[in-house]
Structure formats: C-alpha cells, structure tokens
Write a protein that holds these residues in place. Structure first.
Motif, PDB file in Angstrom:
ATOM      1  N   SER A  94       0.821  -1.218   0.000  1.00 14.12           N
ATOM      2  CA  SER A  94       0.000   0.000   0.000  1.00 14.12           C
ATOM      3  C   SER A  94       0.851   1.261   0.000  1.00 14.12           C
ATOM      4  CB  SER A  94      -0.929  -0.002   1.213  1.00 14.12           C
ATOM      5  OG  SER A  94      -0.178  -0.036   2.420  1.00 14.12           O
ATOM      6  N   GLN A  95       2.145   1.125  -0.333  1.00 13.41           N
ATOM      7  CA  GLN A  95       3.073   2.248  -0.456  1.00 13.41           C
ATOM      8  C   GLN A  95       3.317   2.955   0.874  1.00 13.41           C
ATOM      9  OE1 GLN A  95       4.841   2.936  -3.425  1.00 13.41           O
ATOM     10  NE2 GLN A  95       3.945   0.917  -3.756  1.00 13.41           N
ATOM     11  N   LYS A  96       3.325   2.184   1.963  1.00 10.40           N
ATOM     12  CA  LYS A  96       3.717   2.718   3.261  1.00 10.40           C
ATOM     13  C   LYS A  96       5.196   2.427   3.486  1.00 10.40           C
ATOM     14  CE  LYS A  96      -0.815   2.034   5.432  1.00 10.40           C
ATOM     15  NZ  LYS A  96      -1.543   1.330   6.527  1.00 10.40           N
ATOM     16  N   SER A  97       5.855   3.296   4.247  1.00 14.11           N
ATOM     17  CA  SER A  97       7.280   3.107   4.518  1.00 14.11           C
ATOM     18  C   SER A  97       7.537   3.186   6.015  1.00 14.11           C
ATOM     19  CB  SER A  97       8.120   4.159   3.785  1.00 14.11           C
ATOM     20  OG  SER A  97       7.920   5.443   4.347  1.00 14.11           O
ATOM     21  N   LEU A  98       8.594   2.507   6.441  1.00 14.31           N
ATOM     22  CA  LEU A  98       8.984   2.562   7.851  1.00 14.31           C
ATOM     23  C   LEU A  98       9.361   3.981   8.256  1.00 14.31           C
ATOM     24  CD1 LEU A  98      11.140  -0.685   8.098  1.00 14.31           C
ATOM     25  CD2 LEU A  98       8.946  -0.274   9.211  1.00 14.31           C
ATOM     26  N   ARG A  99       9.987   4.701   7.350  1.00 16.04           N
ATOM     27  CA  ARG A  99      10.395   6.070   7.655  1.00 16.04           C
ATOM     28  C   ARG A  99       9.190   6.930   8.027  1.00 16.04           C
ATOM     29  NH1 ARG A  99      10.870  10.965   4.881  1.00 16.04           N
ATOM     30  NH2 ARG A  99      12.648  12.266   5.540  1.00 16.04           N
ATOM     31  N   ASP A 100       8.106   6.810   7.272  1.00 16.21           N
ATOM     32  CA  ASP A 100       6.916   7.610   7.561  1.00 16.21           C
ATOM     33  C   ASP A 100       6.302   7.227   8.905  1.00 16.21           C
ATOM     34  OD1 ASP A 100       7.227   8.911   5.154  1.00 16.21           O
ATOM     35  OD2 ASP A 100       5.885   7.561   4.064  1.00 16.21           O
ATOM     36  N   VAL A 101       6.327   5.939   9.239  1.00 16.90           N
ATOM     37  CA  VAL A 101       5.782   5.500  10.527  1.00 16.90           C
ATOM     38  C   VAL A 101       6.621   6.048  11.675  1.00 16.90           C
ATOM     39  CG1 VAL A 101       5.279   3.488  11.965  1.00 16.90           C
ATOM     40  CG2 VAL A 101       4.761   3.430   9.527  1.00 16.90           C
ATOM     41  N   PHE A 102       7.946   5.992  11.531  1.00 18.47           N
ATOM     42  CA  PHE A 102       8.815   6.495  12.594  1.00 18.47           C
ATOM     43  C   PHE A 102       8.671   8.004  12.765  1.00 18.47           C
ATOM     44  CE2 PHE A 102      11.868   2.761  11.620  1.00 18.47           C
ATOM     45  CZ  PHE A 102      11.067   1.917  12.363  1.00 18.47           C
ATOM     46  N   LEU A 103       8.530   8.726  11.657  1.00 14.71           N
ATOM     47  CA  LEU A 103       8.332  10.173  11.752  1.00 14.71           C
ATOM     48  C   LEU A 103       6.985  10.504  12.383  1.00 14.71           C
ATOM     49  CD1 LEU A 103       9.724  11.379   8.303  1.00 14.71           C
ATOM     50  CD2 LEU A 103      10.708  11.849  10.541  1.00 14.71           C
ATOM     51  N   LYS A 104       5.976   9.740  12.061  1.00 17.12           N
ATOM     52  CA  LYS A 104       4.637   9.986  12.602  1.00 17.12           C
ATOM     53  C   LYS A 104       4.627   9.908  14.117  1.00 17.12           C
ATOM     54  CE  LYS A 104       0.019   7.890  12.686  1.00 17.12           C
ATOM     55  NZ  LYS A 104      -0.817   6.775  12.155  1.00 17.12           N
ATOM     56  N   HIS A 105       5.386   8.967  14.677  1.00 20.60           N
ATOM     57  CA  HIS A 105       5.357   8.742  16.118  1.00 20.60           C
ATOM     58  C   HIS A 105       6.580   9.316  16.833  1.00 20.60           C
ATOM     59  CE1 HIS A 105       1.816   6.181  15.813  1.00 20.60           C
ATOM     60  NE2 HIS A 105       2.383   5.577  14.785  1.00 20.60           N
ATOM     61  N   SER A 106       7.370  10.121  16.139  1.00 14.07           N
ATOM     62  CA  SER A 106       8.518  10.804  16.757  1.00 14.07           C
ATOM     63  C   SER A 106       9.444   9.824  17.478  1.00 14.07           C
ATOM     64  CB  SER A 106       8.034  11.881  17.728  1.00 14.07           C
ATOM     65  OG  SER A 106       7.266  12.852  17.059  1.00 14.07           O
ATOM     66  N   VAL A 107       9.817   8.767  16.775  1.00 12.79           N
ATOM     67  CA  VAL A 107      10.798   7.834  17.322  1.00 12.79           C
ATOM     68  C   VAL A 107      12.132   8.562  17.487  1.00 12.79           C
ATOM     69  CG1 VAL A 107      12.111   5.749  16.802  1.00 12.79           C
ATOM     70  CG2 VAL A 107       9.662   5.805  16.376  1.00 12.79           C
ATOM     71  N   SER A 108      12.827   8.308  18.579  1.00  9.86           N
ATOM     72  CA  SER A 108      14.107   8.987  18.811  1.00  9.86           C
ATOM     73  C   SER A 108      15.209   8.429  17.927  1.00  9.86           C
ATOM     74  CB  SER A 108      14.512   8.861  20.283  1.00  9.86           C
ATOM     75  OG  SER A 108      13.593   9.537  21.111  1.00  9.86           O
ATOM     76  N   ALA A 109      15.240   7.102  17.771  1.00  8.59           N
ATOM     77  CA  ALA A 109      16.318   6.496  16.997  1.00  8.59           C
ATOM     78  C   ALA A 109      15.855   5.167  16.423  1.00  8.59           C
ATOM     79  CB  ALA A 109      17.557   6.294  17.858  1.00  8.59           C
ATOM     80  N   TYR A 110      16.424   4.829  15.280  1.00  6.86           N
ATOM     81  CA  TYR A 110      16.222   3.524  14.652  1.00  6.86           C
ATOM     82  C   TYR A 110      17.588   2.875  14.498  1.00  6.86           C
ATOM     83  CZ  TYR A 110      15.421   0.051  10.973  1.00  6.86           C
ATOM     84  OH  TYR A 110      15.393  -1.110  10.240  1.00  6.86           O
ATOM     85  N   LEU A 111      17.792   1.741  15.165  1.00  9.00           N
ATOM     86  CA  LEU A 111      19.057   1.020  15.121  1.00  9.00           C
ATOM     87  C   LEU A 111      18.928  -0.147  14.157  1.00  9.00           C
ATOM     88  CD1 LEU A 111      19.228   2.656  17.810  1.00  9.00           C
ATOM     89  CD2 LEU A 111      20.628   0.808  18.710  1.00  9.00           C
ATOM     90  N   CYS A 112      19.888  -0.265  13.240  1.00  6.62           N
ATOM     91  CA  CYS A 112      19.798  -1.299  12.214  1.00  6.62           C
ATOM     92  C   CYS A 112      21.172  -1.912  11.967  1.00  6.62           C
ATOM     93  CB  CYS A 112      19.242  -0.719  10.911  1.00  6.62           C
ATOM     94  SG  CYS A 112      20.165   0.694  10.280  1.00  6.62           S
ATOM     95  N   GLY A 113      21.187  -2.959  11.159  1.00  4.89           N
ATOM     96  CA  GLY A 113      22.422  -3.663  10.831  1.00  4.89           C
ATOM     97  C   GLY A 113      22.570  -3.817   9.334  1.00  4.89           C
ATOM     98  N   HIS A 114      22.761  -5.046   8.876  1.00  8.27           N
ATOM     99  CA  HIS A 114      22.843  -5.401   7.456  1.00  8.27           C
ATOM    100  C   HIS A 114      24.137  -4.905   6.809  1.00  8.27           C
ATOM    101  CE1 HIS A 114      21.327  -6.928   3.722  1.00  8.27           C
ATOM    102  NE2 HIS A 114      21.438  -5.752   3.130  1.00  8.27           N
ATOM    103  N   LEU A 115      24.342  -3.592   6.763  1.00  4.83           N
ATOM    104  CA  LEU A 115      25.562  -3.050   6.154  1.00  4.83           C
ATOM    105  C   LEU A 115      26.730  -3.109   7.126  1.00  4.83           C
ATOM    106  CD1 LEU A 115      24.037   0.139   4.486  1.00  4.83           C
ATOM    107  CD2 LEU A 115      24.539  -2.041   3.389  1.00  4.83           C
ATOM    108  N   HIS A 116      26.429  -2.906   8.408  1.00  2.00           N
ATOM    109  CA  HIS A 116      27.428  -2.869   9.474  1.00  2.00           C
ATOM    110  C   HIS A 116      28.488  -1.814   9.161  1.00  2.00           C
ATOM    111  CE1 HIS A 116      25.332  -6.137  11.304  1.00  2.00           C
ATOM    112  NE2 HIS A 116      25.513  -6.925  10.264  1.00  2.00           N
ATOM    113  N   THR A 117      29.759  -2.154   9.196  1.00  4.63           N
ATOM    114  CA  THR A 117      30.802  -1.141   8.969  1.00  4.63           C
ATOM    115  C   THR A 117      31.590  -1.412   7.692  1.00  4.63           C
ATOM    116  OG1 THR A 117      32.307  -2.421  10.387  1.00  4.63           O
ATOM    117  CG2 THR A 117      31.051  -0.645  11.423  1.00  4.63           C
ATOM    118  N   ARG A 118      31.034  -2.204   6.787  1.00  2.00           N
ATOM    119  CA  ARG A 118      31.777  -2.562   5.576  1.00  2.00           C
ATOM    120  C   ARG A 118      31.945  -1.387   4.627  1.00  2.00           C
ATOM    121  NH1 ARG A 118      28.652  -7.343   6.177  1.00  2.00           N
ATOM    122  NH2 ARG A 118      27.049  -6.504   4.794  1.00  2.00           N
ATOM    123  N   PHE A 119      31.059  -0.402   4.704  1.00  2.00           N
ATOM    124  CA  PHE A 119      31.107   0.713   3.765  1.00  2.00           C
ATOM    125  C   PHE A 119      31.549   2.024   4.418  1.00  2.00           C
ATOM    126  CE2 PHE A 119      28.191  -2.374   2.024  1.00  2.00           C
ATOM    127  CZ  PHE A 119      28.531  -2.410   0.683  1.00  2.00           C
ATOM    128  N   GLY A 120      31.914   1.996   5.683  1.00  2.27           N
ATOM    129  CA  GLY A 120      32.365   3.207   6.352  1.00  2.27           C
ATOM    130  C   GLY A 120      31.923   3.227   7.803  1.00  2.27           C
TER     131      GLY A 120
END
Length: 472
Positions: free
Chosen positions: A56-82
């Motif tokens: 339905s074209q919803k994004s996690l970013r819009d949900v986090f902005l809607k509820h004023s999340v302080s931080a989103y912690l993620c992985g996947h890339l880790h430190t391989r690119f900087g």
C-alpha cells in the motif's frame, strides 16, 4: 512466503502492510500517554535506504516520523562501507523535495525554519538512524543510554582487546551524531527542562571499583584544544545493577556558542588498580546546534540514496538514453541534409562530430540498428530470466523489469512482481554496463568498417587508373 528469494535479487527488506500496522499500533499506545515523556527506540535489520515500500506504499520512515521515534538502530551493512553510516531524518511535506530520493549529508536540512515557540507547539518530526557494527565479524558492540530524554550511544571494538572500563557520556550529547533540531528549538524557546542541563553526566562500567572520575572541557577556538574546565564527578547512589552514573555541576550557559564544534568533552576514569580510561573526545553544543559531517561516496551510496524510490527514475532514464542514442542519429540521417561521416569528422574534428559519425554509421548497418531496437523492446515487455526463484527450490518463475512472477508451492496463487526493487541489481547494470557499451562498440566497429571501405575504394580506383594508364 516461508522462504526468501535467491541472491542477488534479495537485497531489500520488504515490510508487509500487516507489519506496518503492528508497528503503528504499538507506537500509538505510547503516544496516548499524556503528560509523560516517553523515549521510543526501534530496532531492525535493514537500513531505511534498503527498505522497500509495502504493497500500500507505506514506509517505515513515515511510521517512525509519525510517532517521533528517537532512533532507529539497524544492521545489514554494518561497517563494511564506512564508519559514518548514520542519517538524520526529518519530515518534509514538499512534494518536489529531493529528500524522497536522496540525502547528500548525514544531517537533513529542514525545508523551512522549524522554530516555533508557541506554547504546546508540536516539535519537528525527526529521528536518527544509526547503523551498527556486527559482533560475528567485527566484534563490535553498542551501548545505548536514555538520560532524561537524551539518547546517546557508544560503540565498542573488542578486536583491540577486552575493556576493563567503559565510559559513556550521556550529557551533553555529541553534536555530530546525536543532536536533533527539536533540542535546538526547545533551547531557543526556553522550553527545555533546566534540571537536565545543569550537570555533566556519564555512565561507567568497570570490573574494578572506581576511585576517580574527572570531566574536562576543551576550547578549540585558539587553534589547538585548550582545557578550560576540569571538575570531579560524583557518583549517584541508585539501585541499579548495570553501570554507575556520575555527574558534575556546571554552568551550561557559559558554553553557548554559534559553533557546534568549538567545545569538546572528555571524561577520565581511574580505578583502584590505577588504570586510566579516557572517553572519546566529543564536540558538544548546549544550544542544540549540529555539526555538519559529510559522507564518503561509499557511505552516501548505501545510506544517502533511497533506492526503492530511485529504481524506476534510473530505469526510465536508461531506457530514454538508449532510445536517444538509437533514434536521434536515425532521424538526422533520414530527414536532415547534414550527414556525418569520416570525411566530416576529418574536416571538423570534435567530440560531438565523432559521436554523431559513429552513431550514424551504426544506423547505416540496418541489421545491427534494428537488432538493438528490438532487444530494447524485448527487455521492456518480455521475461529476462527463468529459473528457481526461492532459496529452497520450488516452482520456477520468470523475472521481468518489474520483478519476479511466481506461484506459491501449491500453484494456486500467483505473486505478481515480487522482489522489486531488488531486481535493480540485475536490470540497471545490464543497461549501463552491457546494452549501452554494446551499442557504442557496435557503432565504433561500423565506423571502422566505413573507414576501411572508403580506403579500399580509393585504393581500388587508383589501381584501375594506373592499369589504364599503363595499358595505353
């Protein structure tokens, strides 16, 4: 589906509408806590740059902005690119804003002045995205602390050895990676809680008892860091099982400055064994100004680009570029009096004349020109690949420019175009590194053919003339 797609078309995270609804519902229950200051932190595997939209074209970013999340912690890339895989997100209602596609630096500039000092005015909608190092390969660990609404973190690298003492400053915050524009707004409007600003605070973890904790502030305006404040920190006696909290009173108003990198904080901890541990030297800004940090090209590529939104613009750019390469020279060849050839290039040398000559010579080779045009039409309308789509085998499917078309294992239900935009790792390189170079190489070969054809024709006429003259 119980299984995932085979690589390399499994690059993105694909949150479902059901997951979006669950996250929205869980965060909403904390929004309803009136009169309470609640800090919300979300965790996930994929960075938002590699998180696709739901059906339905919803994004996690819009949900986090809607509820004023302080931080989103993620992985996947880790430190391989900087090491600066961090991104500050802020709401932007401008439909034509480029932030929907990419962000050039770690900090997103607001579209307008967000300072609003009206009573109970809503704070700016924003949050931090912090990529984490991994434990399995990098032996990296992150400690996150929430101190009176201020979120801070410390990354620890255990490859260099075990840590006897760990120091995490919790206030003031690092002006590079932790401050938000809402803090700057609250400070400017004097809406912040003064009690949270009146002390320097840190969290200390140690295997040995601590004998001394000292905070030092350095001023970098003279050119080299000059220590301007040194004070002993006192331990808070609280019933906590992990870490000790230390604090020291200070006159925070004395450190107001328009530069977010003028003042730097460092904390030294000494245990009973006499071992000294220094925290990382961090810049801070009590008035909430953020230091501008730029990404490297690799960091921008993986964190600054919203690839789900960029896939189709890049795809159609490649298609129109190929059509331009094929059709414009053909149009000039058929309808224009000006023709480009090797003779034209010799008389008027230049890059444009060279390209026009090469592409027009390709148009003169009808089999090659119609072959490339037909291949482009095939790529737009027909399957690209056919094979087993899922990691554990199962039914075969085929890939188009819009995704994989597969059936479930009971062959009753079709899943149209799954794996989009993951297929961009196949589609876009094929356009830019196979199709376009092939057209240019074919044009160069056609131009070379015309050169040798012209040279052979001249040589043949000269030989006939010589034979005719010798026959006389």
């Amino acid at each position: 589906m119980a299984t995932g797609l085979r690589g390399p078309t499994n690059l993105f995270g694909h949150p479902t509408d059901q997951l979006m609804t669950q996250i929205d519902s869980q965060l909403s229950q904390w929004d309803s806590q009136k009169g309470k200051s609640i800090t919300k932190i979300s965790f996930g595997h994929f960075p938002l740059s590699f998180s696709a939209f739901s059906e339905s074209q919803k994004s996690l970013r819009d949900v986090f902005l809607k509820h004023s999340v302080s931080a989103y912690l993620c992985g996947h890339l880790h430190t391989r690119f900087g090491k600066n895989l961090k991104r500050h997100h802020q709401s932007n209602d401008n439909f034509l804003s480029s932030h929907k596609f990419f962000q050039l630096n770690i900090h997103q500039e607001p579209s307008e002045n967000t300072k609003n000092c009206l009573f109970r005015a809503p704070p700016p909608k924003e949050f931090w995205e912090w990529e984490m190092g991994d434990w399995r390969k990098s032996r990296a660990m992150r400690i996150v602390a929430v101190d009176r609404g201020h979120v801070s973190y410390l990354d620890i690298d255990f490859k260099s050895g075990t840590k006897k003492t760990i120091v995490l400053p919790t206030f003031p915050l690092d002006s590079r990676f932790m401050l938000t524009s809402s803090l700057h707004q609250m400070y400017g409007c004097q809406h912040m809680v003064p009690f949270s600003f009146e002390t320097i605070r840190c969290l200390v973890f140690s295997v040995s008892p601590i004998t001394s904790v000292v905070s030092r502030i350095y001023d970098t305006r003279p050119g080299s860091p000059l220590m301007i404040m040194e004070t002993t920190m006192t331990k808070f006696v609280r019933d906590i099982s992990r870490g000790d909290i230390y604090a020291a009173a200070w006159n925070y108003k004395a450190f107001e400055d328009p530069s977010p990198e003028r003042f730097w904080l460092q904390i030294e901890v000494i245990d009973v064994m006499g071992r000294s541990t220094l925290s990382e030297l961090r810049p801070f800004s009590v008035n909430g100004l953020s230091a501008k940090i730029s990404w490297t090209w690799k960091e921008f590529f993986v964190m600054g680009c919203q690839w789900d939104a960029l896939y189709y613009p890049i795809f159609w750019f490649a298609v129109y570029l190929i059509l331009s390469i094929l059709l414009i020279p053909k149009f000039v060849l058929v309808f224009s009096k000006k023709q480009y050839s090797y003779k034209t290039f010799i008389s008027e040398k230049g890059l444009i004349n060279c390209i026009a000559w090469v592409l027009q010579d390709l148009c003169r080779v009808h089999v090659a020109w119609f072959g490339f045009l037909g291949y482009l039409i095939y790529l737009l309308s027909c399957p690209w690949l056919i094979g087993q789509v899922f990691t554990d085998g199962g039914n075969r499917g085929y890939m188009t420019r819009m995704g994989w078309l597969v059936k479930t294992f009971n062959s009753r239900e079709k899943h149209n175009y799954i794996g989009s935009p993951d297929i961009m790792v196949v589609v876009l390189p094929h356009f830019f590194f196979v199709v376009i170079p092939s057209i240019l190489i074919a044009g160069a070969l056609a131009a070379e053919r015309s050169i040798y054809k012209g040279a052979f024709s001249i040589t043949f006429r000269q030989e006939r003339r010589q034979r005719f003259q010798s026959g006389k």
